[in-house]
Motif scaffolding. Structure first.
Motif, short mmCIF file in Angstrom:
data_model
loop_
_atom_site.label_atom_id
_atom_site.label_comp_id
_atom_site.label_asym_id
_atom_site.label_seq_id
_atom_site.Cartn_x
_atom_site.Cartn_y
_atom_site.Cartn_z
N VAL A 1 0.71 -1.24 -0.09
CA VAL A 1 -0.18 -0.07 0.19
C VAL A 1 0.63 1.18 -0.07
O VAL A 1 0.50 2.05 -0.78
N ALA A 2 1.37 1.10 0.80
CA ALA A 2 3.00 2.46 0.89
C ALA A 2 3.80 2.75 -0.67
O ALA A 2 3.63 3.62 -0.98
N ASN A 3 4.00 1.48 -0.99
CA ASN A 3 4.81 1.47 -2.49
C ASN A 3 3.76 1.96 -3.43
O ASN A 3 4.29 2.79 -4.60
N SER B 1 1.04 4.02 -2.71
CA SER B 1 0.76 5.27 -3.08
C SER B 1 2.14 6.37 -3.25
O SER B 1 2.13 6.77 -4.31
N HIS B 2 3.33 5.16 -2.73
CA HIS B 2 4.79 6.44 -3.29
C HIS B 2 4.19 6.18 -4.49
O HIS B 2 4.92 7.42 -5.63
N ILE C 1 2.08 6.77 -7.10
CA ILE C 1 1.80 6.92 -7.99
C ILE C 1 1.73 8.58 -6.97
O ILE C 1 1.65 9.30 -8.14
N GLU C 2 1.98 8.48 -6.16
CA GLU C 2 1.71 10.44 -5.97
C GLU C 2 3.30 11.16 -6.34
O GLU C 2 2.95 11.60 -6.81
#
Length: 458
Positions: free
Chosen positions: A242-244, A246-247, A249-250
């Protein structure tokens, strides 16, 4: 609802008690069917010997019968005039049927032992009734008598009966005690497993169980520990995923937003506008690739029927991938060696195409200029083995187990420059596994890396 411990104690105790009752019933049946006739015959023989001696020595009949009674027998002597004499301990019941005494006096032998009625919970050997005896006719001094005798169990087996009773009683008590302890020993690790399960439900995976046992419970605890560790790893991977995501995409969205705001400035030179637009286009392409890869992973994870299996030529497919990558090979002046026989395999051609594209692309990416890439395939033990080797920089030994993890990047500085998402090898492994195959990697730092794919060959 009873606990498992209570249930096991009740079951074990019931088994012991039921087994004891059944053992007694079987022994009782054996006595009535086998031992009772033998006992009757033995007592009859002894009674006839008493008769013979008494008729030969009528003057000492009382002393003789009393001495026989002392060693463990009960004797009853009666004549047709109603005279009765008892020798030894008294019978528990004087319950001869009417006419039995007269029949014995008249010359018949009374077999009360063999004719004693069979009862489920009463062994006739221990019943001291007068009817459970042997009767023989006796004649002394012109008088006819009826002599009845049976063993006195209290005299012959009194101490033995007490000993056997204590033995059985203490055996049952110790059995019940050990059952309670054994059941606790069995249930305790299961209770610990239950507590461990509750800890996992709460998201706590720091579980320690006794895995030193070599029985099924020890194996269960070992497998439970393995499951807990795998759940912890899966949970950690999910959080990292999830963190990756998000990163990943962000980062492009931030770039797109920043350059889009910059393009609002109408005073920017045209060549600079084109440069910013190309960056936005590249970031959009990166987002598109990421979304496609995530969709592919999701499909492979949850749709077992996604594969469109058919027969296709492996050499032709890999050659097609090489042709697409030819400009990159030429650009880096890489030598390519192909060892591809004419092999037809069963599989999803589109999915496997992604595997070869990823492996060959990675080999080109991480092989320095002037290096060599080798691609080969052969059939070994009903498996199609495909290898992709390069003479690149290699991978650290500690990083090899993680290169198939999602979003894992061996060299984050370089992958950032090449816009890698870190999903390619994860997708390749998932595709190979969905084909019932395996993929392995070996690498030597500074010498190169080899990926080996094993696919079923039918």
């Amino acid at each position: 609802m009873k606990s498992l411990y209570v249930r096991m104690c009740l079951i074990f105790c019931s088994v012991i008690l039921v087994s004891s009752v059944l053992g007694f019933l079987v022994s009782n049946v054996h006595y009535h069917t086998k031992l009772k006739p033998l006992n009757d015959a033995k007592l009859t023989q002894m009674a006839l010997q008493l008769k013979q001696f008494s008729e030969s020595h009528p003057e000492s009949i009382d002393d003789y019968l009393q001495s026989i009674a002392v060693v463990g027998y009960k004797i009853y002597l009666s004549n047709d005039h109603g005279d009765e004499r008892f020798f030894g301990r008294p019978f528990s019941k004087l319950n001869l049927k009417e006419g039995v005494i007269q029949k014995v006096i008249d010359g018949q032998i009374y077999h009360g032992v063999s004719d004693f009625p069979n009862e489920a919970f009463i062994t006739g050997f221990f019943d001291n009734q007068l009817r459970n005896s042997i009767g023989v006719p006796l004649e002394m001094n012109g008088e006819r008598y009826a002599l009845f005798m049976r063993p006195d169990v209290e005299v012959q087996f009194g101490e033995l009966r007490i000993f056997i009773g204590m033995l059985i009683g203490f055996t049952l008590l110790f059995c019940l005690g050990f059952v309670v302890i054994s059941a606790l020993h069995i249930v305790r690790p299961i209770s610990r497993l239950t507590m461990a399960t509750k800890r996992i439900v709460k998201g706590r995976y720091d579980i320690e169980l006794n895995t030193s046992r070599r029985d099924e419970i020890g194996q269960l605890a070992s497998h439970f520990m393995t499951m807990s560790q795998e759940l912890e790893r899966t949970n950690r991977a999910r959080q990292e995923f999830v963190a990756n995501v998000s990163h990943e995409i962000e980062s492009p969205l931030t770039s797109i937003q920043g350059f889009a705001n910059t393009l609002k400035d109408t005073t920017l030179p045209e060549d600079q506008q084109d440069h910013y637009l190309s960056i936005i286009e590249e970031e959009c392409r990166r987002l598109s690739l990421l979304s496609k890869q995530l969709l592919t992973l999701s499909s492979l994870d949850y749709d077992e029927n996604i594969l469109q299996v058919k027969s296709f030529n492996l050499r032709a497919q890999i050659r097609q991938v090489v042709q697409i990558m030819e400009w990159r090979l030429t650009e880096k002046q890489l030598a390519l060696r192909l060892g591809l026989p004419d092999i037809d395999i069963q599989g999803d051609a589109d999915m496997l195409y992604q595997v070869w594209m990823n492996l060959i692309s990675n080999a080109i990416k991480y092989t320095p200029e002037g290096g060599t890439i080798a691609i080969s395939a052969n059939i070994e033990m009903e498996q199609c083995v495909i290898t992709v080797s390069d003479t690149g920089e290699g991978i650290h030994m500690e990083e090899l187990p993680m290169i198939f993890d999602r979003f894992y990047k061996v060299d984050r500085a370089r992958t950032k420059e090449t816009h890698s998402t870190g999903l390619g090898l994860a997708i390749a492994q998932k595709i190979i596994h969905s084909h019932k195959g395996t993929i392995e990697v070996s690498s030597t730092l500074g010498e190169g890396t080899t990926f080996t794919v094993f696919l079923p060959y039918m």
